[in-house]
Design a protein around this motif. Sequence first.
Motif, PDB file in Angstrom:
ATOM      1  N   SER A 232      56.260  33.451  25.473  1.00 47.91           N
ATOM      2  CA  SER A 232      55.984  32.048  25.185  1.00 47.91           C
ATOM      3  C   SER A 232      54.598  31.612  25.640  1.00 47.91           C
ATOM      4  N   ILE A 237      53.484  33.581  21.680  1.00 51.41           N
ATOM      5  CA  ILE A 237      53.993  32.777  20.563  1.00 51.41           C
ATOM      6  C   ILE A 237      53.379  33.258  19.255  1.00 51.41           C
ATOM      7  N   LEU A 249      63.675  31.787  24.810  1.00 52.31           N
ATOM      8  CA  LEU A 249      62.901  31.090  25.834  1.00 52.31           C
ATOM      9  C   LEU A 249      63.771  30.860  27.056  1.00 52.31           C
ATOM     10  N   VAL A 259      57.344  24.912  23.730  1.00 49.03           N
ATOM     11  CA  VAL A 259      57.554  26.279  23.223  1.00 49.03           C
ATOM     12  C   VAL A 259      58.200  26.199  21.839  1.00 49.03           C
ATOM     13  N   ALA A 345      54.628  26.557  30.305  1.00 53.64           N
ATOM     14  CA  ALA A 345      55.439  25.470  29.724  1.00 53.64           C
ATOM     15  C   ALA A 345      55.994  24.555  30.811  1.00 53.64           C
TER      16      ALA A 345
END
Length: 457
Positions: A232, A237, A249, A259, A345
């Motif tokens: 991610s 990605i 994820l 994400v 993230a």
Amino acid sequence: MARKRLIFNAFVCPSPGHVKPGLWPHDLPGNELADFDRLDTWIRLAKKLEEGRFDGLFIGDVLGLYAPYGGNWDVFVRDGNRFPMLDSLILASTLVPETQNLGLILTASVIQDHPYSLARRIATLDHFSEGRVGWNIVTSSTENAHRNYGADTIVNHDERYEWAEEHVDAVLKLLEGSWEEGAVVRDSARRIYADPGKVHRINHEGRHYRVEGPLIVHPSPQRVPTLFQAGSSPRGIDFATRFAEGALLLNSLEGAGNVISGLRQGAARHGRRPEDIKILAALTFVVGSTEREAKEKWEQYEDLMNHEALAAEVGGNIGIDLSKLDMDDPIDYSNAQGGIGKIIAEAKKYRNGVITKRQYLQGVARETTIVGTPEQVADRLEQWQDAGIDGVNVMNYLIPGTYHDFVDHVIPELRSRGLAQTEYSPGTLREKLFVEGPHLNRRHPGYAYRGAFTAPL
Ligand SMILES: Cc1cc2nc3c(=O)[nH]c(=O)nc-3n(C[C@H](O)[C@H](O)[C@H](O)COP(=O)(O)O)c2cc1C
């Protein structure tokens, strides 16, 4: 509004410890983690998952020690946390005759196999399982894994993805390009097994591999096993949106948003549709018939768990020794070479993108654990679905206990809301997850290799 059903995989590792380490020695109902090396443990689990109409058994794998914790690996070895770890492909193979519908998703790192041997093995398994194989493509994010396979040190983060792209490209050429449609004739009267004019070398030449082909295995039901991936970071990605049909994820609900949108948008950049990628959140569940019962069970698990081993694993994943940080120290991951997507993230939730050890553990461990009654669990899963996921990789505190609780108590509630399937669809794993048939769809880069090689052998 009727809800779409979610995909459910059980996410396991054939090891005494995985995401909730340290529970194997404890005498708890439903705890057979100490028997992770007995095939019977997995056979009974697989049958239970089929009873609950789970889509797949998703088998994680690593190829060596994690990054050190406190300067050594004691907490991994002493605690049996991802060490020992048995071979994912062999476990998947042994479950083939024991199951009928369950997807068998194995993890294989690009560093462990040459594309030719990997393609041969996964195609063989896809034949024997009648198209139930998935491949979780990983790049191995620890130094020891890379040293185990002959490197001096870990290949750096973005270069690993470049390597993975070539590896997958070569596998796709072998699986899609070696045998044309109709190459297998199987005409016993004329004594023709296959048409030599329809079998071709693929002549892959790249930075890491030279592969002549053709693949020695004829096309299996899916041709290419259903492809999964779990990166991610921006580079991860990009890789997932080119190749993956299932993307995993491990983030809090809040952290997952970026994400998810990255994956949906990335698919379009690569000429694929947002719905070509099934997004799966890795979550753990503790259920009880009342909220209090669930909380008490969760507290008991958390008391018995080895939290040092958890910090070792979570840090080892990024490539950072978290023992050196106090709970409220920020984590500097700017030069980390492990898996960085999850922390990028989670850090976005905080001012200036600064995240502490406490906040990171809260995000990826506590907030990925859902505790409550079946109704509360289902409510929470509806929130996750509204955030854009297509399914869940169900992690565990206990094997098989966590899955028995889920199948017996949560699945009925989910079914009543349309969130879980009541029967399997016919066909291969890909057909059970998608509507477009057993093979890669025409928007996937692998499709371009079907019929692409034409020169005579
Ligand atoms: C839910 C989840 C499961 C994963 N399972 C494995 C695994 O079994 N083996 C492995 O080597 N890496 C595994 N990974 C690591 C990823 O494959 C990937 O290498 C890592 O997330 C780094 O990617 P990134 O830096 O792009 O985020 C997993 C990651 C996630 C989020």
